[in-house]
Design an enzyme around this catalytic site. Structure first.
Site, PDB file in Angstrom:
ATOM      1  N   SER A 290      -0.913 -19.101  35.134  1.00 27.83           N
ATOM      2  CA  SER A 290      -2.160 -18.693  34.496  1.00 27.83           C
ATOM      3  C   SER A 290      -2.890 -19.907  33.952  1.00 27.83           C
ATOM      4  CB  SER A 290      -1.875 -17.699  33.354  1.00 27.83           C
ATOM      5  OG  SER A 290      -3.067 -17.329  32.695  1.00 27.83           O
ATOM      6  N   PRO A 296      -3.230 -24.631  23.128  1.00 26.53           N
ATOM      7  CA  PRO A 296      -2.223 -23.960  22.290  1.00 26.53           C
ATOM      8  C   PRO A 296      -2.795 -22.807  21.481  1.00 26.53           C
ATOM      9  CG  PRO A 296      -2.803 -26.116  21.400  1.00 26.53           C
ATOM     10  CD  PRO A 296      -3.426 -26.029  22.747  1.00 26.53           C
ATOM     11  N   ASP A 297      -4.110 -22.812  21.218  1.00 25.33           N
ATOM     12  CA  ASP A 297      -4.718 -21.744  20.433  1.00 25.33           C
ATOM     13  C   ASP A 297      -5.335 -20.658  21.308  1.00 25.33           C
ATOM     14  OD1 ASP A 297      -6.660 -23.349  21.458  1.00 25.33           O
ATOM     15  OD2 ASP A 297      -7.913 -23.374  19.638  1.00 25.33           O
ATOM     16  N   LYS A 318       5.248 -20.502  30.113  1.00 20.95           N
ATOM     17  CA  LYS A 318       4.938 -20.692  31.530  1.00 20.95           C
ATOM     18  C   LYS A 318       4.835 -22.186  31.857  1.00 20.95           C
ATOM     19  CE  LYS A 318       2.349 -16.379  32.415  1.00 20.95           C
ATOM     20  NZ  LYS A 318       3.109 -15.920  33.587  1.00 20.95           N
TER      21      LYS A 318
END
Length: 426
Positions: A290, A296-297, A318
């Site tokens: 994906s 990270p946010d 992932k």
């Protein structure tokens, strides 16, 4: 229902079989619900004729005599020839152009029986046609039961995995194996025409040896497994109430089923599959991942995250599995699609990118079918080997058909030094 077992579209066949059964049952009920006097009248009038000559009178008398026994059993009282209509009486209704008077229920039986028969024949025809026209059966018939390179698709019963499997079935270069872990997914593969010998049942979070056995003899593995969040019902109620009172509704909340968290499925499960592929001698692994792995946010990382900070982080897990594949020494292709659409493929331009730069586009989605096609082409094009990239689609662009050019248009790969701290902290 026997034909329905082999249907390519179980839902439609099951509906047809159910409707046909109801119609036939209703027809039988209506006939049986008629009074015995009405059935007797119908039986009597079945031997009436418009006109009779001398020979005909004799035949009618014989016919009338023959049905005495059946009428007597129907009425449960003794009958004699005198109780039957005379020849003149038998002719009279036809002379007056009168028809036998039937009960309302009996009149419904004929159209119901006709409709039921049509549905039954339609279901049989559709099933037989699908059975003999299945691409898988046609391919096996023309190749003597063998095809090309064996490719295992994990998560083959999912929405994307099913499309990958279907495309591999249609491609003469491949002999697909579907790996699933539920009865529902097994039915999905059966509907595609995969026989028992082309289906494996194993858990990606289970023993690696089981997966290695399922991968035995395969040249490539396409990983389509992923943790799937479920929306929490009460969060929807909360949003509706907030809208009702003109308050900010917020977003619905999601959770993962036990044993199906991102850490278990997207990290441990994919790591197991990579280890099993290496143990089984598989040379090429394709991962459907994906976009958003550099963020990270990203909202997707918040799904399933607890108040203490545990859980969630699906994109980070992932990303960690992708890095593990790159370091494994196996040939790899890592595909990061944008938002997945359940729309027809092959009608849009597929746009290539890296490092989530495509997230800046106004439209960042792509049909699942196009993602499945990229997976198949990754097994065919040398330019797809050892590549990690992002893809989205453009409706107003020229549909992508030249796959050699697609994979050769850029030598870029996703940079896994980006967000290293977030991944290593897991």
């Amino acid at each position: 229902f026997f034909f329905d077992m082999y249907a390519s579209n179980p839902t439609s066949h099951r509906a047809m079989a159910l409707v046909a059964t109801v119609l036939v049952a209703a027809c039988a009920f209506f006939l049986l619900a008629e009074p015995s006097s009405t059935r007797t009248q119908l039986l009597l009038r079945s031997v009436q004729v418009p006109s009779l000559n001398q020979a005909g009178h004799s035949q009618l008398n014989v016919g009338r005599s023959r049905i005495i026994t059946s009428l007597a059993s129907e009425q449960k009282t003794p009958l004699s020839v005198e109780q039957l209509p005379s020849t003149r009486e038998a002719q009279q209704p036809f002379a007056d152009h009168q028809q036998p008077r039937l009960g309302a229920l009996a009149r419904l039986s004929a159209p119901l029986m006709t409709a039921g028969a049509i549905l039954c024949l339609g279901a049989v025809f559709q099933t037989v046609y699908t059975w003999f026209s299945s691409p898988r059966r046609v391919a096996l018939a023309t190749t003597g039961g063998t095809k090309g390179r064996k490719v295992v698709v994990t998560g083959a019963g999912g929405r994307t995995g099913k499309l990958v499997t279907q495309k591999l079935i249609n491609a003469p270069e491949f002999s697909p194996i579907g790996l699933v872990n539920s009865a529902k997914s097994l039915k999905t593969l059966a509907s595609l025409g995969l026989g028992d010998s082309a289906v494996r049942n194993a858990s990606v979070t289970g023993p690696v040896d089981d997966l290695a056995e399922a991968f035995a003899g395969a040249e490539a593995v396409v990983i389509c497994t992923s943790a799937v969040p479920k929306i929490q019902f009460f969060s929807i109620i909360k949003i509706l109430l907030a809208k009702l009172f003109c308050q900010k509704p917020g977003r619905p909340t999601f959770s993962f089923a036990p044993g199906g968290t991102p850490e278990e499925v997207d990290w441990i499960g994919q790591k197991n599959q990579i280890d099993a592929a290496k143990a089984a001698g598989v040379s090429h692994v394709v991962i459907v991942s994906s976009m958003g792995g550099t963020q990270p946010d990203n909202f997707l990382n918040t799904i399933g995250k607890q108040e203490d900070g545990t859980g969630g982080d699906i994109l980070l897990w992932k990303r960690k599995a992708e890095k593990y594949l790159i370091d494994s020494g196996l040939k790899y292709t890592i595909i990061h699609p944008g938002g997945l659409l359940d729309k027809a493929g092959g009608e849009r331009e597929i746009v290539f990118g890296v490092d989530d730069k495509l997230l800046q586009e106004d439209v960042r989605s792509i049909p699942r079918e196009d993602v499945a096609e990229v997976c198949v082409q990754s097994l065919l094009q040398p330019g797809a080997i050892n590549r990690s990239f992002d893809i989205i689609s453009r409706e107003n662009g020229k549909p992508t058909k030249d796959w050699e050019q697609f994979f050769g248009q850029s030598g870029e790969n996703c940079d896994y030094t980006v967000m290293t701290s977030g991944v290593s902290a897991l």
